[in-house]
Design a protein around this motif. Structure first.
Motif, PDB file in Angstrom:
ATOM      1  N   TYR A  97       6.755  12.457  -6.968  1.00 37.74           N
ATOM      2  CA  TYR A  97       5.301  12.336  -6.786  1.00 37.74           C
ATOM      3  C   TYR A  97       4.592  13.425  -7.588  1.00 37.74           C
ATOM      4  O   TYR A  97       5.011  14.586  -7.599  1.00 37.74           O
ATOM      5  CB  TYR A  97       4.950  12.484  -5.310  1.00 37.74           C
ATOM      6  CG  TYR A  97       3.470  12.493  -5.022  1.00 37.74           C
ATOM      7  CD1 TYR A  97       2.762  11.304  -4.939  1.00 37.74           C
ATOM      8  CD2 TYR A  97       2.784  13.679  -4.831  1.00 37.74           C
ATOM      9  CE1 TYR A  97       1.407  11.299  -4.668  1.00 37.74           C
ATOM     10  CE2 TYR A  97       1.421  13.688  -4.573  1.00 37.74           C
ATOM     11  CZ  TYR A  97       0.738  12.494  -4.490  1.00 37.74           C
ATOM     12  OH  TYR A  97      -0.603  12.498  -4.222  1.00 37.74           O
ATOM     13  N   THR A 120      -2.148   1.726   6.575  1.00 37.57           N
ATOM     14  CA  THR A 120      -0.958   1.893   7.416  1.00 37.57           C
ATOM     15  C   THR A 120      -1.206   2.905   8.534  1.00 37.57           C
ATOM     16  O   THR A 120      -0.286   3.554   9.003  1.00 37.57           O
ATOM     17  CB  THR A 120       0.227   2.357   6.554  1.00 37.57           C
ATOM     18  OG1 THR A 120      -0.145   3.571   5.887  1.00 37.57           O
ATOM     19  CG2 THR A 120       0.617   1.313   5.545  1.00 37.57           C
ATOM     20  N   THR A 162       7.655   2.280  -1.051  1.00 35.65           N
ATOM     21  CA  THR A 162       8.921   2.326  -0.321  1.00 35.65           C
ATOM     22  C   THR A 162      10.080   2.661  -1.256  1.00 35.65           C
ATOM     23  O   THR A 162       9.965   2.557  -2.470  1.00 35.65           O
ATOM     24  CB  THR A 162       9.210   0.959   0.334  1.00 35.65           C
ATOM     25  OG1 THR A 162       9.340  -0.013  -0.702  1.00 35.65           O
ATOM     26  CG2 THR A 162       8.097   0.549   1.286  1.00 35.65           C
ATOM     27  N   HIS A 177      -0.817  10.087  -8.720  1.00 29.21           N
ATOM     28  CA  HIS A 177      -2.028   9.818  -7.939  1.00 29.21           C
ATOM     29  C   HIS A 177      -3.106  10.807  -8.360  1.00 29.21           C
ATOM     30  O   HIS A 177      -2.832  11.991  -8.540  1.00 29.21           O
ATOM     31  CB  HIS A 177      -1.713   9.978  -6.449  1.00 29.21           C
ATOM     32  CG  HIS A 177      -2.855   9.623  -5.557  1.00 29.21           C
ATOM     33  ND1 HIS A 177      -3.643  10.571  -4.970  1.00 29.21           N
ATOM     34  CD2 HIS A 177      -3.336   8.427  -5.166  1.00 29.21           C
ATOM     35  CE1 HIS A 177      -4.570   9.960  -4.242  1.00 29.21           C
ATOM     36  NE2 HIS A 177      -4.397   8.655  -4.354  1.00 29.21           N
ATOM     37  N   LEU A 194      -6.619   4.611   5.927  1.00 35.59           N
ATOM     38  CA  LEU A 194      -5.403   4.084   5.317  1.00 35.59           C
ATOM     39  C   LEU A 194      -4.998   2.781   5.998  1.00 35.59           C
ATOM     40  O   LEU A 194      -5.142   2.631   7.204  1.00 35.59           O
ATOM     41  CB  LEU A 194      -4.269   5.105   5.429  1.00 35.59           C
ATOM     42  CG  LEU A 194      -4.503   6.445   4.719  1.00 35.59           C
ATOM     43  CD1 LEU A 194      -3.348   7.374   4.992  1.00 35.59           C
ATOM     44  CD2 LEU A 194      -4.688   6.240   3.235  1.00 35.59           C
ATOM     45  N   PHE A 245       0.828  -1.202   0.000  1.00 37.24           N
ATOM     46  CA  PHE A 245       0.000   0.000   0.000  1.00 37.24           C
ATOM     47  C   PHE A 245       0.866   1.258   0.000  1.00 37.24           C
ATOM     48  O   PHE A 245       0.632   2.187  -0.757  1.00 37.24           O
ATOM     49  CB  PHE A 245      -0.938   0.001   1.208  1.00 37.24           C
ATOM     50  CG  PHE A 245      -1.843   1.196   1.258  1.00 37.24           C
ATOM     51  CD1 PHE A 245      -2.898   1.314   0.365  1.00 37.24           C
ATOM     52  CD2 PHE A 245      -1.641   2.205   2.181  1.00 37.24           C
ATOM     53  CE1 PHE A 245      -3.729   2.421   0.387  1.00 37.24           C
ATOM     54  CE2 PHE A 245      -2.473   3.310   2.213  1.00 37.24           C
ATOM     55  CZ  PHE A 245      -3.519   3.419   1.325  1.00 37.24           C
ATOM     56  N   ALA A 246       1.879   1.268   0.852  1.00 37.00           N
ATOM     57  CA  ALA A 246       2.790   2.414   0.921  1.00 37.00           C
ATOM     58  C   ALA A 246       3.975   2.156  -0.009  1.00 37.00           C
ATOM     59  O   ALA A 246       4.522   1.053  -0.058  1.00 37.00           O
ATOM     60  CB  ALA A 246       3.276   2.618   2.351  1.00 37.00           C
ATOM     61  N   ALA A 265      -0.302   7.175   8.346  1.00 38.99           N
ATOM     62  CA  ALA A 265       0.907   7.435   7.562  1.00 38.99           C
ATOM     63  C   ALA A 265       0.546   7.696   6.108  1.00 38.99           C
ATOM     64  O   ALA A 265      -0.366   7.092   5.557  1.00 38.99           O
ATOM     65  CB  ALA A 265       1.868   6.261   7.673  1.00 38.99           C
ATOM     66  N   ASP A 266       1.267   8.601   5.487  1.00 40.50           N
ATOM     67  CA  ASP A 266       1.055   8.933   4.081  1.00 40.50           C
ATOM     68  C   ASP A 266       1.743   7.873   3.216  1.00 40.50           C
ATOM     69  O   ASP A 266       2.965   7.727   3.270  1.00 40.50           O
ATOM     70  CB  ASP A 266       1.638  10.319   3.800  1.00 40.50           C
ATOM     71  CG  ASP A 266       1.458  10.754   2.351  1.00 40.50           C
ATOM     72  OD1 ASP A 266       0.749  10.063   1.599  1.00 40.50           O
ATOM     73  OD2 ASP A 266       2.025  11.802   1.996  1.00 40.50           O
ATOM     74  N   PRO A 267       0.984   7.119   2.391  1.00 39.48           N
ATOM     75  CA  PRO A 267       1.605   6.076   1.573  1.00 39.48           C
ATOM     76  C   PRO A 267       2.518   6.645   0.479  1.00 39.48           C
ATOM     77  O   PRO A 267       3.302   5.917  -0.110  1.00 39.48           O
ATOM     78  CB  PRO A 267       0.413   5.334   0.972  1.00 39.48           C
ATOM     79  CG  PRO A 267      -0.714   6.302   1.028  1.00 39.48           C
ATOM     80  CD  PRO A 267      -0.455   7.193   2.208  1.00 39.48           C
ATOM     81  N   TYR A 268       2.419   7.942   0.245  1.00 31.98           N
ATOM     82  CA  TYR A 268       3.226   8.586  -0.797  1.00 31.98           C
ATOM     83  C   TYR A 268       4.369   9.414  -0.199  1.00 31.98           C
ATOM     84  O   TYR A 268       4.963  10.239  -0.889  1.00 31.98           O
ATOM     85  CB  TYR A 268       2.341   9.485  -1.667  1.00 31.98           C
ATOM     86  CG  TYR A 268       1.241   8.706  -2.354  1.00 31.98           C
ATOM     87  CD1 TYR A 268       1.507   7.892  -3.443  1.00 31.98           C
ATOM     88  CD2 TYR A 268      -0.060   8.767  -1.883  1.00 31.98           C
ATOM     89  CE1 TYR A 268       0.512   7.164  -4.058  1.00 31.98           C
ATOM     90  CE2 TYR A 268      -1.072   8.039  -2.485  1.00 31.98           C
ATOM     91  CZ  TYR A 268      -0.774   7.239  -3.575  1.00 31.98           C
ATOM     92  OH  TYR A 268      -1.771   6.520  -4.169  1.00 31.98           O
ATOM     93  N   LYS A 269       4.683   9.185   1.051  1.00 33.32           N
ATOM     94  CA  LYS A 269       5.712   9.968   1.741  1.00 33.32           C
ATOM     95  C   LYS A 269       7.070   9.882   1.034  1.00 33.32           C
ATOM     96  O   LYS A 269       7.697  10.905   0.749  1.00 33.32           O
ATOM     97  CB  LYS A 269       5.842   9.494   3.192  1.00 33.32           C
ATOM     98  CG  LYS A 269       6.876  10.254   3.980  1.00 33.32           C
ATOM     99  CD  LYS A 269       6.991   9.727   5.393  1.00 33.32           C
ATOM    100  CE  LYS A 269       8.089  10.502   6.093  1.00 33.32           C
ATOM    101  NZ  LYS A 269       8.474   9.908   7.353  1.00 33.32           N
TER     102      LYS A 269
END
Length: 125
Positions: free
Chosen positions: A68, A53, A28, A42, A51, A25-26, A56-60
């Motif tokens: 991004y 996770t 990495t 996105h 979410l 999902f996130a 937490a932002d999956p696009y961090k």
């Protein structure tokens, strides 16, 4: 659609090089390096679901790497729930239509069978 059909559908897009089945999902750093990802895109519309996770932002990671990109969704009113509802509704219509067709075909087959039987009785001396 089956998973195979969805994958083929996404792969038919000229901007897609590869589809990762079972992707996390996130996103990495390892995923980005392994698949040599150049950009993560996105849409602006997403379904309001918690979410996987936590908060937490999956696009961090892609945001930190500057790869991004958020693009406006072409149909902001169209959500996954709407698509699922349309698929279910169309399946019900399809099944009902096929039930009617099958009933007609059975009726015709029975008529043909009874006519064959009547004709065969007439032709016997």
């Amino acid at each position: 659609m089956t998973l195979h059909e969805r994958v083929l559908s996404v792969l038919s897009c000229r901007y897609v090089d590869e589809v990762v089945i079972g992707a996390p999902f996130a996103i990495t750093k390892d995923l980005i390096d392994t698949f040599n990802v150049k950009v993560v895109i996105h849409g602006t519309v997403c379904d309001p679901k918690p979410l996987a996770t936590g908060d937490a932002d999956p696009y961090k990671v892609p945001k930190e790497l500057g790869i991004y990109l958020e693009i406006p969704s072409p149909r902001p009113s169209l959500k996954a729930e709407d698509i699922v509802e349309r698929i279910i509704q169309n399946r019900r219509l399809f099944e009902e239509r096929n039930r009617k067709k099958e009933a007609k075909e059975v009726k015709i087959a029975r008529l043909m069978e009874s006519n064959k039987w009547k004709r065969s009785k007439r032709s016997v001396p």
